[in-house]
Motif scaffolding. Structure first.
Motif, PDB file in Angstrom:
ATOM      1  N   PRO A  72     -12.900 -59.239 -32.726  1.00 15.46           N
ATOM      2  CA  PRO A  72     -12.141 -58.776 -33.890  1.00 15.46           C
ATOM      3  C   PRO A  72     -11.540 -57.404 -33.617  1.00 15.46           C
ATOM      4  N   GLU A  73     -10.341 -57.185 -34.112  1.00 11.11           N
ATOM      5  CA  GLU A  73      -9.677 -55.901 -33.905  1.00 11.11           C
ATOM      6  C   GLU A  73     -10.174 -54.882 -34.923  1.00 11.11           C
ATOM      7  N   GLY A  74     -10.234 -53.633 -34.541  1.00  9.40           N
ATOM      8  CA  GLY A  74     -10.639 -52.553 -35.423  1.00  9.40           C
ATOM      9  C   GLY A  74      -9.770 -51.328 -35.183  1.00  9.40           C
ATOM     10  N   PRO A  75     -10.030 -50.241 -35.899  1.00  8.61           N
ATOM     11  CA  PRO A  75     -11.061 -50.109 -36.923  1.00  8.61           C
ATOM     12  C   PRO A  75     -10.668 -50.781 -38.237  1.00  8.61           C
ATOM     13  N   VAL A  76     -11.677 -50.945 -39.105  1.00  5.64           N
ATOM     14  CA  VAL A  76     -11.458 -51.537 -40.424  1.00  5.64           C
ATOM     15  C   VAL A  76     -11.927 -50.546 -41.488  1.00  5.64           C
ATOM     16  N   PRO A  77     -11.445 -50.670 -42.717  1.00  6.15           N
ATOM     17  CA  PRO A  77     -11.886 -49.767 -43.779  1.00  6.15           C
ATOM     18  C   PRO A  77     -13.397 -49.834 -43.998  1.00  6.15           C
ATOM     19  N   VAL A  78     -13.978 -48.725 -44.424  1.00  2.00           N
ATOM     20  CA  VAL A  78     -15.419 -48.648 -44.647  1.00  2.00           C
ATOM     21  C   VAL A  78     -15.903 -49.757 -45.571  1.00  2.00           C
ATOM     22  N   GLY A  79     -15.116 -50.106 -46.568  1.00  2.00           N
ATOM     23  CA  GLY A  79     -15.516 -51.132 -47.518  1.00  2.00           C
ATOM     24  C   GLY A  79     -15.740 -52.496 -46.892  1.00  2.00           C
ATOM     25  N   ARG A  80     -15.237 -52.706 -45.675  1.00  2.00           N
ATOM     26  CA  ARG A  80     -15.404 -53.992 -44.996  1.00  2.00           C
ATOM     27  C   ARG A  80     -16.541 -53.965 -43.970  1.00  2.00           C
ATOM     28  N   ALA A  81     -17.240 -52.841 -43.874  1.00  2.00           N
ATOM     29  CA  ALA A  81     -18.327 -52.732 -42.892  1.00  2.00           C
ATOM     30  C   ALA A  81     -19.479 -53.658 -43.275  1.00  2.00           C
ATOM     31  N   GLU A  82     -19.869 -54.528 -42.335  1.00  2.00           N
ATOM     32  CA  GLU A  82     -20.960 -55.446 -42.632  1.00  2.00           C
ATOM     33  C   GLU A  82     -21.874 -55.679 -41.426  1.00  2.00           C
ATOM     34  N   GLY A  83     -21.618 -54.975 -40.326  1.00  2.00           N
ATOM     35  CA  GLY A  83     -22.427 -55.126 -39.125  1.00  2.00           C
ATOM     36  C   GLY A  83     -23.207 -53.855 -38.827  1.00  2.00           C
ATOM     37  N   THR A  84     -22.982 -53.301 -37.642  1.00  2.00           N
ATOM     38  CA  THR A  84     -23.741 -52.124 -37.217  1.00  2.00           C
ATOM     39  C   THR A  84     -23.362 -50.858 -37.971  1.00  2.00           C
ATOM     40  N   CYS A  85     -22.279 -50.902 -38.751  1.00  2.00           N
ATOM     41  CA  CYS A  85     -21.901 -49.740 -39.571  1.00  2.00           C
ATOM     42  C   CYS A  85     -22.098 -49.992 -41.067  1.00  2.00           C
ATOM     43  N   ALA A  86     -22.760 -51.086 -41.438  1.00  2.00           N
ATOM     44  CA  ALA A  86     -22.979 -51.384 -42.860  1.00  2.00           C
ATOM     45  C   ALA A  86     -23.761 -50.270 -43.538  1.00  2.00           C
ATOM     46  N   TRP A  87     -24.663 -49.628 -42.812  1.00  2.00           N
ATOM     47  CA  TRP A  87     -25.460 -48.518 -43.362  1.00  2.00           C
ATOM     48  C   TRP A  87     -24.569 -47.414 -43.917  1.00  2.00           C
ATOM     49  N   TYR A  88     -23.418 -47.177 -43.268  1.00  2.00           N
ATOM     50  CA  TYR A  88     -22.520 -46.103 -43.693  1.00  2.00           C
ATOM     51  C   TYR A  88     -21.859 -46.458 -45.020  1.00  2.00           C
ATOM     52  N   ARG A  89     -21.437 -47.690 -45.160  1.00  2.00           N
ATOM     53  CA  ARG A  89     -20.873 -48.132 -46.438  1.00  2.00           C
ATOM     54  C   ARG A  89     -21.901 -48.011 -47.543  1.00  2.00           C
ATOM     55  N   GLU A  90     -23.124 -48.450 -47.245  1.00  2.00           N
ATOM     56  CA  GLU A  90     -24.172 -48.442 -48.264  1.00  2.00           C
ATOM     57  C   GLU A  90     -24.646 -47.034 -48.605  1.00  2.00           C
ATOM     58  N   SER A  91     -24.490 -46.085 -47.702  1.00  2.00           N
ATOM     59  CA  SER A  91     -24.983 -44.723 -47.933  1.00  2.00           C
ATOM     60  C   SER A  91     -24.152 -43.942 -48.933  1.00  2.00           C
TER      61      SER A  91
END
Length: 404
Positions: A224-243
């Motif tokens: 998959p191409e990136g980067p993507v907006p924080v609101g779409r984080a669901e993998g190794t960066c999901a913690w950042y969205r949730e924080s």
């Protein structure tokens, strides 16, 4: 109907000529195939499967290997660092088109963390593909150049020294030429995965290791191409969205992430400030926070975070801003001079983990006051997820504002 004698003789002569030409062409093809296989075996120490290399898209025509220590695999050199073979293809215009590489743990050369001068976003063609786990029960990953795999090694040794783990890599070089839009094509992804696994298993057999990797998954999906907006984080960066940290002034609004796979020896998350957001933040804060450079290139303001696991975690150096790398070992925590890289460590089910954070050049002044919150949120999520203990975290004063 019977042909006249003259026509029949001409036809027979023509058929003989076609047969001879076919035999000659077939013979040349056979010779070329055998010669290419010999070149691959000679350059790659007999570890890389020649037949699978010849199945790659640009492997047509004559294949030759780069001669010399820098382009051939020699097992005696493994404890010092990686060994690789470089292959050139006639179909690729005589260019370098394939790299096979192998290594073992422990090895003398350390893994160096991300450098604050090297953004994770491709700043030239705007296409960036974060690495993804290989899957299939294999500790390995696929990125925009190729496939790397790892396996433990019980009972193996090289150059008289015991081996605890080994890895193998198969990749296309340069990726911009031999890939689809900057990443391996559909067929090549599967072939590269097969090459990496077979190479690792061949090395394991050669070194006397007990373990073997299973066959890799088939039909590997495109990256998959990136980067993507924080609101779409669901993998190794999901913690950042949730924080909720993304809501703070100047904090990254995009992420580069992979799927979560706790077996990886390097699980990564990159946080990126989009170009427009970075320039707006610079204009608003340049005097208040004494910002030293305008972020004119995509991804110039970034934070990269890694968790190294197992044998890889035992030999990591933090990239110092002055060029002096600092050993970062399990059981310790700290930072490099100039607040370039921070590291923490933990134990997860008895396996050492090393957690690192690198902040891009100039961006450390934007997030200095919140850098501890950012790193702690990352380390807390991954250590909770992996049920880790024995956390060592940098002292609060190590997150002080950087100095010139």
């Amino acid at each position: 109907m019977q042909l006249p004698d003259g026509i029949r003789k001409s036809a027979n002569v023509l058929l003989c000529l076609v047969a001879v030409a076919g035999i000659g062409f077939s013979g040349r093809e056979i010779w070329q195939n055998l010669h290419s296989r010999w070149q691959i075996d000679a350059g790659c120490g007999g570890l890389v499967p020649a037949g699978r290399v010849l199945a790659l898209d640009r492997a047509g025509g004559e294949i030759i290997h780069r001669r010399g220590d820098a382009g051939t695999i020699e097992l005696d050199g493994l404890p010092e660092g990686a060994e690789q073979c470089d292959l050139f293809s006639e179909e690729a215009g005589g260019r370098w088109f394939f790299i096979g590489a192998v290594g073992v743990h422990p090895m003398e050369a350390p893994l160096v963390t991300d450098d604050q001068m090297l953004p994770p976003v491709d700043q030239f063609d705007s296409r960036t593909y974060p690495a993804q786990p290989l899957g299939g029960g294999i500790t390995g990953s696929l990125d925009d150049q190729g496939v790397g795999v790892e396996t433990p090694c019980t009972g193996g040794e090289v150059a008289g020294e015991p081996v605890k783990a080994l890895w193998a890599w198969a990749g296309l070089e340069p990726p911009s030429i031999f890939t689809d839009w900057g990443q391996p094509g559909d067929d090549d992804r599967d072939v590269l995965a097969e090459i990496a696994v077979i190479t690792a298993n061949n090395l394991a057999e050669r070194l006397g290791c007990a373990e073997r990797l299973p066959d890799p998954p088939a039909d590997l999906p495109a990256l998959p191409e990136g980067p993507v907006p924080v609101g779409r984080a669901e993998g190794t960066c999901a913690w950042y969205r949730e924080s909720g940290l993304a809501a703070r002034v100047g904090f990254p609004d995009e992420v580069l992430e992979g799927r979560v796979d706790d077996t990886l020896s390097d699980e990564a998350c990159a946080l990126v400030v989009s170009r427009g957001e970075a320039q707006a933040t610079y204009r608003a804060l340049r005097e208040e926070r004494d910002l030293i450079s305008s972020p004119d290139l995509p991804g110039q303001w970034f934070v990269t975070l890694h968790t190294y696991r197992g044998e890889r975690a035992k030999n990591v150096s933090a990239a110092g801003g002055s060029g002096d790398d600092i050993p970062a070992r399990p059981g310790t925590a700290g930072r490099t001079p100039g607040n370039t890289v921070w590291w923490a460590s933990s134990q997860c089910d008895g396996t050492p983990q090393l957690h690192t954070m690198t902040i891009g050049h100039g961006y450390d002044r934007v997030v200095a006051a919140d850098a501890e919150d950012l790193f702690r949120a990352y380390v807390t999520e991954i250590t909770d997820r992996r049920d880790c203990t024995d956390l060592a975290f940098p002292e609060s004063d190590s997150f002080s504002r950087p100095q010139d």
